[in-house]
Design a protein around this motif. Structure first.
Motif, PDB file in Angstrom:
ATOM      1  N   VAL A   1       0.831  -1.206   0.000  1.00  0.00           N
ATOM      2  CA  VAL A   1       0.000   0.000   0.000  1.00  0.00           C
ATOM      3  C   VAL A   1       0.867   1.258   0.000  1.00  0.00           C
ATOM      4  N   LEU A   2       1.896   1.281   0.821  1.00  0.00           N
ATOM      5  CA  LEU A   2       2.687   2.499   0.989  1.00  0.00           C
ATOM      6  C   LEU A   2       3.862   2.635   0.024  1.00  0.00           C
ATOM      7  N   ALA A   3       4.537   1.556  -0.291  1.00  0.00           N
ATOM      8  CA  ALA A   3       5.735   1.654  -1.129  1.00  0.00           C
ATOM      9  C   ALA A   3       5.499   2.430  -2.430  1.00  0.00           C
ATOM     10  N   PRO A   4       4.379   2.218  -3.129  1.00  0.00           N
ATOM     11  CA  PRO A   4       4.173   2.950  -4.380  1.00  0.00           C
ATOM     12  C   PRO A   4       4.024   4.469  -4.217  1.00  0.00           C
ATOM     13  N   LEU A   5       3.775   4.929  -2.996  1.00  0.00           N
ATOM     14  CA  LEU A   5       3.569   6.361  -2.778  1.00  0.00           C
ATOM     15  C   LEU A   5       4.874   7.142  -2.691  1.00  0.00           C
ATOM     16  N   PHE A   6       5.989   6.451  -2.539  1.00  0.00           N
ATOM     17  CA  PHE A   6       7.263   7.111  -2.291  1.00  0.00           C
ATOM     18  C   PHE A   6       8.185   7.014  -3.496  1.00  0.00           C
ATOM     19  N   GLU A   7       8.705   8.156  -3.913  1.00  0.00           N
ATOM     20  CA  GLU A   7       9.701   8.185  -4.977  1.00  0.00           C
ATOM     21  C   GLU A   7      11.106   8.009  -4.420  1.00  0.00           C
ATOM     22  N   ASP A   8      11.350   8.547  -3.230  1.00  0.00           N
ATOM     23  CA  ASP A   8      12.682   8.541  -2.635  1.00  0.00           C
ATOM     24  C   ASP A   8      12.553   8.257  -1.137  1.00  0.00           C
ATOM     25  N   LEU A   9      12.708   7.005  -0.766  1.00  0.00           N
ATOM     26  CA  LEU A   9      12.538   6.621   0.636  1.00  0.00           C
ATOM     27  C   LEU A   9      13.583   7.268   1.545  1.00  0.00           C
ATOM     28  N   GLU A  10      14.787   7.434   1.065  1.00  0.00           N
ATOM     29  CA  GLU A  10      15.830   8.033   1.899  1.00  0.00           C
ATOM     30  C   GLU A  10      15.509   9.497   2.203  1.00  0.00           C
ATOM     31  N   ARG A  11      15.063  10.216   1.210  1.00  0.00           N
ATOM     32  CA  ARG A  11      14.670  11.620   1.421  1.00  0.00           C
ATOM     33  C   ARG A  11      13.497  11.703   2.399  1.00  0.00           C
ATOM     34  N   ALA A  12      12.512  10.833   2.204  1.00  0.00           N
ATOM     35  CA  ALA A  12      11.354  10.814   3.096  1.00  0.00           C
ATOM     36  C   ALA A  12      11.782  10.461   4.518  1.00  0.00           C
ATOM     37  N   ARG A  13      12.695   9.517   4.654  1.00  0.00           N
ATOM     38  CA  ARG A  13      13.157   9.112   5.971  1.00  0.00           C
ATOM     39  C   ARG A  13      13.836  10.261   6.703  1.00  0.00           C
ATOM     40  N   THR A  14      14.713  10.971   6.040  1.00  0.00           N
ATOM     41  CA  THR A  14      15.411  12.063   6.721  1.00  0.00           C
ATOM     42  C   THR A  14      14.449  13.181   7.107  1.00  0.00           C
ATOM     43  N   ARG A  15      13.462  13.440   6.268  1.00  0.00           N
ATOM     44  CA  ARG A  15      12.471  14.465   6.611  1.00  0.00           C
ATOM     45  C   ARG A  15      11.602  14.031   7.791  1.00  0.00           C
ATOM     46  N   GLN A  16      11.141  12.793   7.754  1.00  0.00           N
ATOM     47  CA  GLN A  16      10.292  12.325   8.852  1.00  0.00           C
ATOM     48  C   GLN A  16      11.078  12.273  10.150  1.00  0.00           C
ATOM     49  N   GLU A  17      12.323  11.877  10.088  1.00  0.00           N
ATOM     50  CA  GLU A  17      13.150  11.852  11.294  1.00  0.00           C
ATOM     51  C   GLU A  17      13.258  13.264  11.883  1.00  0.00           C
ATOM     52  N   ALA A  18      13.538  14.247  11.055  1.00  0.00           N
ATOM     53  CA  ALA A  18      13.633  15.631  11.537  1.00  0.00           C
ATOM     54  C   ALA A  18      12.296  16.107  12.088  1.00  0.00           C
ATOM     55  N   TYR A  19      11.202  15.738  11.421  1.00  0.00           N
ATOM     56  CA  TYR A  19       9.878  16.129  11.887  1.00  0.00           C
ATOM     57  C   TYR A  19       9.570  15.514  13.249  1.00  0.00           C
ATOM     58  N   PHE A  20       9.837  14.223  13.404  1.00  0.00           N
ATOM     59  CA  PHE A  20       9.558  13.564  14.677  1.00  0.00           C
ATOM     60  C   PHE A  20      10.431  14.125  15.804  1.00  0.00           C
ATOM     61  N   VAL A  21      11.688  14.429  15.515  1.00  0.00           N
ATOM     62  CA  VAL A  21      12.540  15.046  16.537  1.00  0.00           C
ATOM     63  C   VAL A  21      11.890  16.332  17.021  1.00  0.00           C
ATOM     64  N   GLU A  22      11.454  17.149  16.092  1.00  0.00           N
ATOM     65  CA  GLU A  22      10.814  18.419  16.451  1.00  0.00           C
ATOM     66  C   GLU A  22       9.474  18.188  17.144  1.00  0.00           C
ATOM     67  N   LEU A  23       8.654  17.293  16.615  1.00  0.00           N
ATOM     68  CA  LEU A  23       7.331  17.025  17.175  1.00  0.00           C
ATOM     69  C   LEU A  23       7.415  16.592  18.636  1.00  0.00           C
ATOM     70  N   PHE A  24       8.432  15.815  18.954  1.00  0.00           N
ATOM     71  CA  PHE A  24       8.539  15.284  20.304  1.00  0.00           C
ATOM     72  C   PHE A  24       9.492  16.099  21.189  1.00  0.00           C
ATOM     73  N   GLY A  25       9.660  17.369  20.848  1.00  0.00           N
ATOM     74  CA  GLY A  25      10.323  18.302  21.752  1.00  0.00           C
ATOM     75  C   GLY A  25      11.787  18.550  21.528  1.00  0.00           C
ATOM     76  N   GLY A  26      12.339  18.035  20.452  1.00  0.00           N
ATOM     77  CA  GLY A  26      13.750  18.272  20.168  1.00  0.00           C
ATOM     78  C   GLY A  26      13.947  19.552  19.369  1.00  0.00           C
ATOM     79  N   PRO A  27      15.145  19.762  18.900  1.00  0.00           N
ATOM     80  CA  PRO A  27      15.443  20.962  18.122  1.00  0.00           C
ATOM     81  C   PRO A  27      14.586  21.035  16.856  1.00  0.00           C
ATOM     82  N   PRO A  28      14.320  22.240  16.378  1.00  0.00           N
ATOM     83  CA  PRO A  28      13.445  22.414  15.211  1.00  0.00           C
ATOM     84  C   PRO A  28      14.138  22.095  13.886  1.00  0.00           C
ATOM     85  N   ARG A  29      14.662  20.902  13.772  1.00  0.00           N
ATOM     86  CA  ARG A  29      15.413  20.510  12.573  1.00  0.00           C
ATOM     87  C   ARG A  29      14.546  20.540  11.301  1.00  0.00           C
ATOM     88  N   TYR A  30      13.333  20.075  11.424  1.00  0.00           N
ATOM     89  CA  TYR A  30      12.456  20.062  10.246  1.00  0.00           C
ATOM     90  C   TYR A  30      12.151  21.487   9.796  1.00  0.00           C
TER      91      TYR A  30
END
Length: 132
Positions: free
Chosen positions: A36-65
């Motif tokens: 279901v999800l794999a076809p939605l992503f063109e670049d998993l590595e790019r998505a991973r780094t963005r989501q990681e930065a977003y989650f860090v910020e969402l859960f109280g870390g530095p505003p990396r995203y």
């Protein structure tokens, strides 16, 4: 007697930035094999780094995203991807499964799920059951 309110999940309870990195890396390993999800992503590595930065910020870390990508207007940023209930549910299932696999305490998993569910709901932009 009422249950005490859940303790907020913060960066520390998720293992710090390294814990979030492991969690998000595992999530994207799962996404790569999900029909279901794999076809939605063109670049998993790019998505991973963005989501990681977003989650860090969402859960109280530095505003990396926000520093790298601006305000997280997630629905707008996902506007070119058709996201229905199946995609939303698959995302939630995999992100929570990945967190459990990292050994997160059940209370942490429940609180993360509570925090992420409304975000996942807001991403839905395709509702074939509606005819309006």
């Amino acid at each position: 007697m009422r249950d005490p309110p859940p303790t907020p999940v913060d960066l520390e309870r998720l293992g710090g930035e390294a814990g979030i990195a492991r969690w998000v890396r595992r999530f994207y390993e799962k996404v790569a094999h999900d029909p279901v999800l794999a076809p939605l992503f063109e670049d998993l590595e790019r998505a991973r780094t963005r989501q990681e930065a977003y989650f860090v910020e969402l859960f109280g870390g530095p505003p990396r995203y926000s520093e790298a990508h601006g305000k997280p207007f997630l629905r707008f940023k996902h506007r070119t991807v058709r996201i229905g209930r199946p995609e939303r549910d698959a995302w939630m299932r995999l992100v929570i499964d990945a967190l459990r696999e990292q050994g997160a305490e059940p209370a942490v998993v429940a609180e993360v799920e509570r925090r992420l569910a409304p975000i996942a709901d807001a991403m839905i932009n395709y509702r074939p059951e509606r005819h309006d």
